[in-house]
Scaffold this motif. Structure first.
Motif, PDB file in Angstrom:
ATOM      1  N   PHE A  19      27.672  26.765   6.193  1.00  0.00           N
ATOM      2  CA  PHE A  19      26.268  26.911   5.818  1.00  0.00           C
ATOM      3  C   PHE A  19      25.323  26.547   6.964  1.00  0.00           C
ATOM      4  O   PHE A  19      24.286  27.182   7.157  1.00  0.00           O
ATOM      5  CB  PHE A  19      25.953  26.081   4.566  1.00  0.00           C
ATOM      6  CG  PHE A  19      24.784  26.617   3.799  1.00  0.00           C
ATOM      7  CD1 PHE A  19      24.951  27.668   2.923  1.00  0.00           C
ATOM      8  CD2 PHE A  19      23.521  26.109   3.986  1.00  0.00           C
ATOM      9  CE1 PHE A  19      23.866  28.200   2.240  1.00  0.00           C
ATOM     10  CE2 PHE A  19      22.430  26.629   3.313  1.00  0.00           C
ATOM     11  CZ  PHE A  19      22.605  27.679   2.433  1.00  0.00           C
ATOM     12  N   LEU A  31      25.105  29.372   9.237  1.00  0.00           N
ATOM     13  CA  LEU A  31      24.260  30.392   8.632  1.00  0.00           C
ATOM     14  C   LEU A  31      22.776  30.075   8.852  1.00  0.00           C
ATOM     15  O   LEU A  31      21.982  30.953   9.183  1.00  0.00           O
ATOM     16  CB  LEU A  31      24.571  30.448   7.146  1.00  0.00           C
ATOM     17  CG  LEU A  31      24.024  31.654   6.449  1.00  0.00           C
ATOM     18  CD1 LEU A  31      25.157  32.568   6.061  1.00  0.00           C
ATOM     19  CD2 LEU A  31      23.252  31.268   5.233  1.00  0.00           C
ATOM     20  N   LEU A  32      22.434  28.784   8.716  1.00  0.00           N
ATOM     21  CA  LEU A  32      21.034  28.383   8.935  1.00  0.00           C
ATOM     22  C   LEU A  32      20.619  28.667  10.382  1.00  0.00           C
ATOM     23  O   LEU A  32      19.477  29.018  10.662  1.00  0.00           O
ATOM     24  CB  LEU A  32      20.844  26.895   8.622  1.00  0.00           C
ATOM     25  CG  LEU A  32      20.937  26.484   7.153  1.00  0.00           C
ATOM     26  CD1 LEU A  32      20.793  24.975   7.017  1.00  0.00           C
ATOM     27  CD2 LEU A  32      19.877  27.173   6.314  1.00  0.00           C
ATOM     28  N   VAL A  49      20.197  32.648  10.674  1.00  0.00           N
ATOM     29  CA  VAL A  49      19.091  33.343  10.002  1.00  0.00           C
ATOM     30  C   VAL A  49      17.804  33.331  10.837  1.00  0.00           C
ATOM     31  O   VAL A  49      16.933  34.164  10.623  1.00  0.00           O
ATOM     32  CB  VAL A  49      18.786  32.768   8.587  1.00  0.00           C
ATOM     33  CG1 VAL A  49      19.926  33.012   7.649  1.00  0.00           C
ATOM     34  CG2 VAL A  49      18.393  31.312   8.635  1.00  0.00           C
ATOM     35  N   GLY A  50      17.724  32.419  11.788  1.00  0.00           N
ATOM     36  CA  GLY A  50      16.550  32.374  12.658  1.00  0.00           C
ATOM     37  C   GLY A  50      16.356  33.650  13.442  1.00  0.00           C
ATOM     38  O   GLY A  50      15.231  34.015  13.809  1.00  0.00           O
ATOM     39  N   ASN A  51      17.458  34.353  13.727  1.00  0.00           N
ATOM     40  CA  ASN A  51      17.357  35.577  14.537  1.00  0.00           C
ATOM     41  C   ASN A  51      17.463  36.840  13.695  1.00  0.00           C
ATOM     42  O   ASN A  51      17.490  37.935  14.226  1.00  0.00           O
ATOM     43  CB  ASN A  51      18.475  35.599  15.581  1.00  0.00           C
ATOM     44  CG  ASN A  51      18.533  34.305  16.346  1.00  0.00           C
ATOM     45  OD1 ASN A  51      17.491  33.775  16.726  1.00  0.00           O
ATOM     46  ND2 ASN A  51      19.717  33.763  16.542  1.00  0.00           N
ATOM     47  N   VAL A  52      17.550  36.667  12.375  1.00  0.00           N
ATOM     48  CA  VAL A  52      17.871  37.823  11.547  1.00  0.00           C
ATOM     49  C   VAL A  52      16.785  38.896  11.584  1.00  0.00           C
ATOM     50  O   VAL A  52      17.071  40.088  11.566  1.00  0.00           O
ATOM     51  CB  VAL A  52      18.186  37.374  10.091  1.00  0.00           C
ATOM     52  CG1 VAL A  52      16.968  36.928   9.359  1.00  0.00           C
ATOM     53  CG2 VAL A  52      18.874  38.475   9.325  1.00  0.00           C
ATOM     54  N   ARG A  53      15.528  38.469  11.715  1.00  0.00           N
ATOM     55  CA  ARG A  53      14.438  39.468  11.682  1.00  0.00           C
ATOM     56  C   ARG A  53      14.343  40.270  12.971  1.00  0.00           C
ATOM     57  O   ARG A  53      13.845  41.364  12.989  1.00  0.00           O
ATOM     58  CB  ARG A  53      13.113  38.783  11.405  1.00  0.00           C
ATOM     59  CG  ARG A  53      12.978  38.381   9.947  1.00  0.00           C
ATOM     60  CD  ARG A  53      11.631  37.790   9.696  1.00  0.00           C
ATOM     61  NE  ARG A  53      11.490  37.392   8.303  1.00  0.00           N
ATOM     62  CZ  ARG A  53      10.510  36.652   7.861  1.00  0.00           C
ATOM     63  NH1 ARG A  53       9.578  36.210   8.684  1.00  0.00           N
ATOM     64  NH2 ARG A  53      10.430  36.332   6.597  1.00  0.00           N
ATOM     65  N   GLU A  77      24.098  45.401   7.880  1.00  0.00           N
ATOM     66  CA  GLU A  77      22.862  44.671   8.217  1.00  0.00           C
ATOM     67  C   GLU A  77      22.961  43.203   7.835  1.00  0.00           C
ATOM     68  O   GLU A  77      23.372  42.870   6.716  1.00  0.00           O
ATOM     69  CB  GLU A  77      21.693  45.315   7.480  1.00  0.00           C
ATOM     70  CG  GLU A  77      21.357  46.684   8.028  1.00  0.00           C
ATOM     71  CD  GLU A  77      20.285  47.370   7.210  1.00  0.00           C
ATOM     72  OE1 GLU A  77      19.253  46.729   6.944  1.00  0.00           O
ATOM     73  OE2 GLU A  77      20.490  48.524   6.841  1.00  0.00           O
ATOM     74  N   THR A 109      20.602  41.255   7.199  1.00  0.00           N
ATOM     75  CA  THR A 109      19.652  40.897   6.128  1.00  0.00           C
ATOM     76  C   THR A 109      20.326  40.973   4.757  1.00  0.00           C
ATOM     77  O   THR A 109      19.861  40.365   3.803  1.00  0.00           O
ATOM     78  CB  THR A 109      18.438  41.855   6.129  1.00  0.00           C
ATOM     79  OG1 THR A 109      18.929  43.177   6.119  1.00  0.00           O
ATOM     80  CG2 THR A 109      17.550  41.611   7.300  1.00  0.00           C
ATOM     81  N   LEU A 110      21.419  41.741   4.667  1.00  0.00           N
ATOM     82  CA  LEU A 110      22.150  41.826   3.400  1.00  0.00           C
ATOM     83  C   LEU A 110      23.351  40.880   3.387  1.00  0.00           C
ATOM     84  O   LEU A 110      23.706  40.327   2.353  1.00  0.00           O
ATOM     85  CB  LEU A 110      22.642  43.260   3.156  1.00  0.00           C
ATOM     86  CG  LEU A 110      21.555  44.330   3.053  1.00  0.00           C
ATOM     87  CD1 LEU A 110      22.175  45.716   2.968  1.00  0.00           C
ATOM     88  CD2 LEU A 110      20.678  44.086   1.829  1.00  0.00           C
ATOM     89  N   PRO A 162      22.438  36.618   2.838  1.00  0.00           N
ATOM     90  CA  PRO A 162      22.221  36.134   1.465  1.00  0.00           C
ATOM     91  C   PRO A 162      23.512  36.086   0.643  1.00  0.00           C
ATOM     92  O   PRO A 162      23.730  35.157  -0.121  1.00  0.00           O
ATOM     93  CB  PRO A 162      21.244  37.165   0.879  1.00  0.00           C
ATOM     94  CG  PRO A 162      20.545  37.728   2.050  1.00  0.00           C
ATOM     95  CD  PRO A 162      21.540  37.742   3.154  1.00  0.00           C
ATOM     96  N   VAL A 163      24.370  37.090   0.861  1.00  0.00           N
ATOM     97  CA  VAL A 163      25.632  37.111   0.123  1.00  0.00           C
ATOM     98  C   VAL A 163      26.501  35.915   0.526  1.00  0.00           C
ATOM     99  O   VAL A 163      27.128  35.263  -0.315  1.00  0.00           O
ATOM    100  CB  VAL A 163      26.371  38.451   0.366  1.00  0.00           C
ATOM    101  CG1 VAL A 163      27.736  38.457  -0.300  1.00  0.00           C
ATOM    102  CG2 VAL A 163      25.531  39.605  -0.155  1.00  0.00           C
ATOM    103  N   CYS A 168      25.386  33.045   1.566  1.00  0.00           N
ATOM    104  CA  CYS A 168      24.765  31.862   0.919  1.00  0.00           C
ATOM    105  C   CYS A 168      25.329  31.682  -0.483  1.00  0.00           C
ATOM    106  O   CYS A 168      25.737  30.586  -0.884  1.00  0.00           O
ATOM    107  CB  CYS A 168      23.254  32.052   0.781  1.00  0.00           C
ATOM    108  SG  CYS A 168      22.339  31.826   2.288  1.00  0.00           S
ATOM    109  N   PHE A 190      23.113  21.337  10.813  1.00  0.00           N
ATOM    110  CA  PHE A 190      22.091  22.142  11.484  1.00  0.00           C
ATOM    111  C   PHE A 190      21.345  21.302  12.526  1.00  0.00           C
ATOM    112  O   PHE A 190      21.209  21.706  13.689  1.00  0.00           O
ATOM    113  CB  PHE A 190      21.117  22.700  10.441  1.00  0.00           C
ATOM    114  CG  PHE A 190      19.983  23.495  11.014  1.00  0.00           C
ATOM    115  CD1 PHE A 190      20.212  24.734  11.587  1.00  0.00           C
ATOM    116  CD2 PHE A 190      18.681  23.014  10.986  1.00  0.00           C
ATOM    117  CE1 PHE A 190      19.171  25.477  12.121  1.00  0.00           C
ATOM    118  CE2 PHE A 190      17.629  23.749  11.519  1.00  0.00           C
ATOM    119  CZ  PHE A 190      17.878  24.983  12.084  1.00  0.00           C
TER     120      PHE A 190
END
Lengths: 507, 156
Positions: A220, A223-224, A227-231, A396, A398-399, A402-403, A405, A433
Motif C-alpha cells: 500500500f 501504491l501511495l 499515485v503521485g504520478n498517475v495523472r 491504464e 487510473t484503473l 484503485p483496484v 487499493c 510512505f
C-alpha cells in the motif's frame, strides 16, 4: 550416498505431487497472476505475492507455496515484458532490460527481445533452483548445531548486512531494522505472558500480523508513492512491426551470443540472492555490467543487444531460487519477496528455518519441484501468450491503482476477518510512505520485524542459560566467526561507500 | 523553505535524527515503563529487549543528526522534492480508504466498494465515464463472489 538417494526420491515425489491436477492448477494460476501483475508498471513481483497470499489461506501448504513461488518467479520475469514493450520496467529488477529490450522493440524485434529475456530468465531460475536443492539442506543441517548464542549473533550479522546493503545510508538502514525489531515486540511477552506495547488494544495482544505489516508497509505504501504520478502518465506509442521472420525468433546465433552470459549471470544472481537483503534489483545491474565487460559486441549495449538482455535477465531471475537458501536453511529472508513468503509459510503453520527439513521435509521438496516446474511452465505460457501482454502492459494506471487499493483491503480483512487489521494496515502504509520518502529502506524494517521474535527468543534463552552472562555471545568459535564476518562486512561496505563518494567528488 | 524547493539531504538527516532521538527518549522513559509491566525477579525482563532497541535507536538518531550537521554546508547534496500533487493524491487516497473502512462497519461490501472505486478512479484523473462505470460496477460483485463462493470467506 543414502542421503542423496533420499533427496532424489523426495524430489521425485515432489514432482509427482506438484503434477497432480489439484496442485498443478495453482502453479499455473500463480504464473498467470504473476505475469499479469509483473507486466503492469508499478506492481512489483513482491506486491504480486502480497496480494495473492490472501487467496491461499484455505488451500494446502504445497498448493499455497507453489502458487506464490510461481507468482514471484513469473512476476520477476513479467517486469521485463513492460520494459521491452513500453520502456517502463514493470518491476525494479527489470530496470537494466529497458535499454536493450526497448531498443530491440523499436527495431521491430519486440518478440525476439521477449524470447531472449524468457530463455535467460528460465535458465537463471532453473540454475538457482538446482543450487537451492543442493545447498539448502546441508546448510540447514549445519545450522542445527547452532545454539541460542550463535543464532543471536547470526541475527546481528543478518541485520547489519541488510542495513548496509539496502540503501545509501547505513545509519538509516539500521534505524529501519531497529524500528522493525520494536514493532516485533508488540504483543504478549513469550516468557512471562505480560502484554507489551499493546496500548490496551485487545487485537494487539497477539502481536502485529506479518501480512498486515507487509501489505501496509510494502504494497500500500508503494501504491501511495505511485499515485503521485498517475495523472501525468502518458499513453505509450505503438511499436513498429517485424520486417522479417528472424525478427520474431530466438536464433542459433542469439543462443551462441547468450549462453556464456546466462551462466555468468546465474552465478552472480545466486551469490546475490543467497546473501540477505540484496535482491534482484541489484542483481540485474551487476549481471548487465558483467555481460557488458565480457561481451563480443559491447558497443551494441544500450542499442539493442541480445547479450545485455541475457546478462540482466539471467541474473535477476537467478535470485528467485537463491534467496530461498537463507530462508529455508536459516529462517532469514533474502529480500522482500522472501519476507512475504515467510508470511505465507507462517499462515500455513510452517516455520522456515533448519527444523523445517525435519518437520515437513516433503513440503520443502514439493516447493523445490514446484520451483523447477514453474520455469518450464513459465516458458510454455509466455511462448503461447506473449502477444496478449502488450495490451496488459498498456492498461491504464487510473484503473489499476484503485483496484489494487480494494485488493489490499480485502486481503488484510480476509486474514482474520477483522477491520482493526485494516486500520493497522493503513497505519503501516503511512509509516512506510513517510520512511521511504525520506529514504529509510522499508526492507530493513520488514526484515527486522520478521527477525525480532527469533532474535529476542534466542538472546533471552542464551542469557538465561548463562545466568545473565553477556560473555555467552563470545563464548564459541562460531560466535567469533559471525562477529568477525559482521565486522568485515560492515568495514568493507563503509569503505566501499566512502571510496565511491571520493570518486564522485574527484569527477 | 517551501515544498517546491524541497529538503536538502542534511536537513532531512537533522530533522529525522532529531525526531527519532525524541521519539526514543519518550519510548525509553515513558512509553515502555507505562506499557510493559515490571516482572519481579525476571532476568532478562520483558522490558530488556525493547529498552535495548530503543537505546540503539537513540544512538543511531544522534549519529544521523551529527551526520546531517556535518553535511550542512556541502553543495552537492541530494534534494528531496515534496511534490504537492503527490502529497495531495496520497493524502486523498488515505482519506478515502479510511472512510471506506469506517463505512464497512455499517454497510455491506459491494455497494461501498462500488462508490469507493468510482471515487478513486475519478480522483486519479480517469475522464472516460464508461471505463469508470464498468470497472466500478463490475469488479466489486466479482470480488465478492470469488471470496464468498470460491474461497468460502464472508466479506463485511
Amino acid at each position: 550416498m543414502l542421503s542423496i538417494l533420499s533427496m532424489l526420491s523426495m524430489l521425485a515425489n515432489g514432482f509427482l505431487e506438484v503434477l497432480m491436477p489439484g496442485n498443478f492448477i495453482y502453479l499455473a494460476g500463480g504464473i498467470v497472476l504473476g505475469l499479469v501483475m509483473g507486466a503492469i508498471p508499478g506492481l512489483t513481483a513482491t506486491m504480486a505475492i502480497a496480494l495473492i497470499v490472501p487467496m491461499t489461506y484455505y488451500i494446502t501448504p504445497t498448493q499455497s507455496l507453489i502458487m506464490l513461488l510461481a507468482a514471484y518467479n513469473a512476476g520477476t520475469f513479467g517486469g521485463s515484458l513492460s520494459a521491452i514493450l513500453i520502456a517502463t520496467p514493470g518491476t525494479p529488477a527489470a530496470a537494466a532490460t529497458v535499454a536493450d529490450g526497448f531498443a530491440l522493440a523499436k527495431q521491430g524485434k519486440a518478440v525476439k527481445a521477449i524470447k531472449c529475456a524468457l530463455w535467460a530468465s528460465c535458465f537463471g531460475c532453473l540454475f538457482s533452483s538446482v543450487v537451492l536443492v543442493l545447498s539448502a539442506q546441508p546448510i540447514a543441517r549445519y545450522a542445527l548445531k547452532f545454539g541460542p548464542a550463535e543464532y543471536t549473533v547470526l541475527m546481528v550479522f543478518s541485520l547489519t548486512i541488510i542495513a548496509s546493503a539496502a540503501g545509501r545510508s547505513m545509519i538509516k538502514g539500521l534505524m529501519g531494522g531497529c524500528l522493525g525489531l520494536l514493532f516485533g515486540c508488540v504483543g504478549m511477552d513469550a516468557v512471562y505472558t505480560t502484554p507489551r506495547l499493546t496500548f490496551g488494544i485487545l487485537k494487539l495482544s497477539s502481536g502485529i500480523d506479518l501480512m498486515v505489516m507487509l501489505i501496509g508497509a510494502l504494497a500500500f505504501s508503494e501504491l501511495l508513492r505511485q499515485v503521485g504520478n498517475v495523472r501525468g502518465a502518458k499513453d505509450k506509442a505503438l511499436l513498429p512491426p517485424a520486417t522479417c521472420k528472424e525478427d520474431n525468433q530466438f536464433t542459433r546465433e542469439d543462443f551462441r551470443l547468450s549462453w556464456k552470459h546466462w551462466l555468468r549471470s546465474s552465478f552472480i544472481g545466486c551469490g546475490i540472492g543467497a546473501l540477505p537483503g540484496l535482491g534482484p534489483a541489484l542483481a540485474c545491474w551487476v549481471g548487465y555490467d558483467a555481460a557488458k565487460r565480457s561481451a563480443r559486441h559491447p558497443e551494441l549495449f544500450g542499442k539493442g543487444s541480445v547479450e545485455g538482455i541475457a546478462g540482466s535477465e539471467a541474473a535477476n531471475n537467478a535470485v528467485c531460487g537463491a534467496n530461498m537458501i537463507p530462508l529455508l536453511s536459516l529462517g532469514v529472508p533474502g529480500d522482500t519477496g522472501a519476507a512475504v513468503l515467510i508470511g505465507a509459510f507462517l499462515v500455513q503453520g510452517l516455520t522456515p528455518g533448519p527444523l523445517i527439513f525435519a518437520e515437513s521435509p516433503q513440503t520443502v521438496y514439493n516447493v523445490y519441484a514446484g520451483l523447477i516446474l514453474c520455469n518450464i511452465m513459465l516458458f510454455i505460457v509466455v511462448m503461447l501468450t506473449y502477444r496478449l501482454f502488450a495490451g496488459i502492459a498498456r492498461l491504464e494506471s487510473t484503473l489499476i491503482y484503485p483496484v489494487v487499493c480494494v485488493f489490499c483491503l480485502v486481503g488484510v480483512y480476509a486474514l482474520n476477518r477483522s477491520l482493526t487489521d485494516v486500520w493497522l494496515m493503513l497505519f503501516f502504509a503511512v509509516v512506510g510512505f513517510v520512511l521511504s520518502r525520506l529514504e529509510f529502506p522499508i526492507v530493513t524494517m520488514l526484515i527486522g520485524f520478521i527477525l525480532s521474535p527469533i532474535f529476542e527468543r534466542n538472546a533471552r534463552r542464551a542469557l538465561q542459560l548463562s545466568f545473565g552472562e553477556y560473555r555467552v555471545f563470545f563464548g564459541s568459535p562460531l560466535c567469533w566467526f559471525f562477529w568477525a564476518i559482521t565486522v568485515i562486512s560492515v568495514v568493507t561496505i563503509v569503505w566501499g561507500k566512502r571510496k565511491n563518494r571520493n570518486l564522485q567528488d574527484g569527477l | 523553505m517551501s515544498l517546491k524547493e524541497g529538503l536538502k539531504e542534511s536537513q532531512v538527516e537533522r530533522y529525522a535524527g532529531g525526531f527519532f532521538a525524541l521519539f526514543s527518549i519518550a519510548l525509553y522513559f515513558f512509553v515502555i515503563p507505562w506499557q510493559i509491566r515490571r516482572v519481579a525477579g525476571a532476568s532478562p525482563s520483558p522490558r530488556s529487549f525493547p529498552l535495548a532497541i530503543t537505546a540503539t535507536v537513540f544512538a543511531l538518531s544522534a549519529s544521523l543528526f551529527v551526520s546531517g550537521w556535518h553535511k550542512r554546508n556541502r553543495e552537492d547534496q541530494k534534494v528531496y522534492l515534496l511534490s504537492a500533487e503527490e502529497l495531495k493524491l496520497a493524502g486523498a487516497t488515505l482519506l478515502v480508504m479510511g472512510a471506506y473502512t469506517a463505512l464497512l462497519y455499517a454497510f455491506s461490501y459491494v455497494p461501498v466498494t462500488i462508490v469507493v472505486l468510482a471515487v478513486l478512479i475519478r480522483l486519479y484523473g480517469q475522464r472516460t465515464w464508461w471505463k469508470l462505470g464498468v470497472t466500478a460496477i463490475v469488479l466489486p460483485p466479482l470480488i465478492f463472489a470469488a471470496f464468498t463462493y470460491l474461497l468460502k470467506l464472508r466479506l463485511p
